[in-house]
Design an enzyme around this catalytic site. Sequence first.
Site, PDB file in Angstrom:
ATOM      1  N   ARG A 558       3.766   3.914  -7.624  1.00 35.02           N
ATOM      2  CA  ARG A 558       3.276   4.160  -6.276  1.00 35.02           C
ATOM      3  C   ARG A 558       3.045   5.665  -6.125  1.00 35.02           C
ATOM      4  O   ARG A 558       3.801   6.474  -6.668  1.00 35.02           O
ATOM      5  CB  ARG A 558       4.296   3.687  -5.221  1.00 35.02           C
ATOM      6  CG  ARG A 558       4.281   2.177  -4.990  1.00 35.02           C
ATOM      7  CD  ARG A 558       3.026   1.729  -4.223  1.00 35.02           C
ATOM      8  NE  ARG A 558       3.044   0.296  -3.947  1.00 35.02           N
ATOM      9  CZ  ARG A 558       2.401  -0.621  -4.672  1.00 35.02           C
ATOM     10  NH1 ARG A 558       1.719  -0.257  -5.749  1.00 35.02           N
ATOM     11  NH2 ARG A 558       2.433  -1.886  -4.329  1.00 35.02           N
ATOM     12  N   GLU A 587      -3.581   8.003  -0.259  1.00 37.18           N
ATOM     13  CA  GLU A 587      -4.497   6.998  -0.761  1.00 37.18           C
ATOM     14  C   GLU A 587      -5.248   6.418   0.419  1.00 37.18           C
ATOM     15  O   GLU A 587      -4.594   6.016   1.385  1.00 37.18           O
ATOM     16  CB  GLU A 587      -3.705   5.869  -1.451  1.00 37.18           C
ATOM     17  CG  GLU A 587      -4.140   5.594  -2.879  1.00 37.18           C
ATOM     18  CD  GLU A 587      -3.262   4.571  -3.571  1.00 37.18           C
ATOM     19  OE1 GLU A 587      -3.397   3.387  -3.208  1.00 37.18           O
ATOM     20  OE2 GLU A 587      -2.465   4.944  -4.444  1.00 37.18           O
ATOM     21  N   HIS A 606      -6.641   2.852  -7.715  1.00 37.42           N
ATOM     22  CA  HIS A 606      -5.687   1.745  -7.525  1.00 37.42           C
ATOM     23  C   HIS A 606      -6.317   0.401  -7.912  1.00 37.42           C
ATOM     24  O   HIS A 606      -6.351  -0.542  -7.119  1.00 37.42           O
ATOM     25  CB  HIS A 606      -5.196   1.701  -6.064  1.00 37.42           C
ATOM     26  CG  HIS A 606      -3.834   1.078  -5.933  1.00 37.42           C
ATOM     27  ND1 HIS A 606      -2.916   1.477  -5.004  1.00 37.42           N
ATOM     28  CD2 HIS A 606      -3.235   0.090  -6.634  1.00 37.42           C
ATOM     29  CE1 HIS A 606      -1.813   0.753  -5.122  1.00 37.42           C
ATOM     30  NE2 HIS A 606      -1.987  -0.093  -6.113  1.00 37.42           N
TER      31      HIS A 606
END
Length: 645
Positions: A558, A587, A606
């Site tokens: 993460r 993000e 991602h």
Amino acid sequence: MSPPIRILIAAMGVVLAPAHARAEELRPTELGEGIFLIEAATAPRFVGANVGVVEFEEHVLVIDPGFAPVAQFAKEWIASRFGKPVRFVVDTHLHADHAFANQLFTRDGAVVVAHESAATLTSGASAAAFAAQDGERAAANRGDLAYVAPQVLVTDRMVIEDATRRVEILHLGPGHTAGDLVVHLPAAGIVFTGDLAVNGAFNYFGDADPESWRDALERLAALGATSVAPGHGPAGDASIVSNQRRYLEELTAAVRRGVASGAGLEAIREALDMPWYREWTGVEARERGENLARIYAFEAGLEAPARWIAELGLVAERERPRDAAGWRAPRRVVIASWLSANWLAPVAPGVELIVAESGAQAAELAADADAVVGFCSNEILARGRDLEWVAVSSAGVERYVDLEAWAGLDCRLTNAQRIHGPPIAEHVMALILALTRGLDDALAAQARSEWSAGAIREEGLLELRGKTLLVAGLGGIGTEVARLAHGIGMRVIATKRRVDGKPEFVARLGGASDLTAYAAEADVVVNCLPLTRETTGLFDAAFFAGAKRGAIFVNIGRGRSVVTADLLAALASGRLGGAGLDVTDPEPLPKEHPLWRAGNVIVTPHVSAGTDAGRDRIARLHRENLRRFVLGEPLLNVVDRAAGY
Ligand SMILES: [Zn+2]
């Protein structure tokens, strides 16, 4: 005689072997010098499995003693032919028709060899199964024989060799059963296959692992034996193996087509037409109902895919919901439209499957549903007061639901943890290789149509073999990363919250507190940790200061586990040699963010989990959990309320 063998014999209309086998029912054939197959008749009556006999200088090896009458014949025949003791008995698998009479040989000092997982074969020659067979044993066998467990367990291979002979006992993977062995004589070009490959109709799938069986048959063919001695039926050439594979593949394809079109087992059976099989075996393929049923159980998901679950390391919840007070069978389940209702229906008999096209629609339908599969939101949880289960298709759930609000509900969440290990691990290797091979520079040069070795990684290309990779967080994804890195020759070290279950391909496994010390010796560090309070901001200036100079840092965990400013500083100072990031903080990464322009950095948005096969895998997980949910069995991948993942 084990239950499936009994059923099979009944299905084939053959008569149970009596206490004696007639001479014409047992035919020893010499396949090579000192190598025999005693072929045991399967029709008009079933006598048992074929027995293999291999002569060594001072002893004899027996493959599959079979039932007592066959073994008795083999024993006497061996004594008169060779005058040597039987030292080894190899059970190719523990079905009773192969292994029943082990004791006839162990009494005289022979040792029984079998695969280590053979004992897990519940319908085989376990002590309990043997005890349950007393009635038939009296008729078909000798009441004085008892089950003898194997004394030597083979994992992958075992070699028995003397001056005259070399025999390789090989496990080529689960197939006819979980614990199949074949006996290979490389010099003679002969292989005894047990029931991994059978010649003719006595071909039984009741304990088979069809997916792995195909691969095992490929490996069997690759042994290159020209003479094949099957578990049942006459010996022959390599076509026995290819016929077995063809039968398995065509049966599987027919069932798969049927399942996809929503056809039930009976409809698939009626449509089955395999003339070549009849020619080979004298029996119509559709008459082998138990083989068809086994393939159908696999293809329709009626049975837990045990090997698949074990390979991915999926964990089931401890309690069985059906045992809880007030449990009732579910009636209505909402499913995401990308999951085919036809495909899910066999595992949910009597349950209404309602297709939702969107999360909003799923929330509406959730009001009187027992479960929602493939959508998750706070709204779904709020509206679905009776929901027992919501299935998420990604590993993290924190972006769909307020974990604190959920903690007060009875509804269980399942996620895709470990499911995405294989694609994410490939993504990790792609990032590492792109950096070490300078593909980022090469692609930029290519865009300029520029042939210039000097434009590519001015520090020089790096070789991974022999270098050290550190996996931070050896969970499902981390384990896959470790497996791949080990596969290309890297030394892999890893950390894990609970230090247990170190895989063979990991050289050293430490706890969370070992992370900094391990990082000092790692050429590549891969963050596979979930985001928790402990891992937020874990990779900071202090961590990078302790890392090996020039190390490559990869993040597929993460973004918020990394202090981005500290990462940028470590890259700028040369402390880190490069970074591959599929997750970032923030993000999405804003256009003006300095990470976009930092050198030796590859950013992917991602995307590491999304692949062709990944979708099939998550569908399979949802189907298996739906099957369990309907039966009140423990679900896989249940999110821990305390940990949040
Ligand atoms: Zn058999």
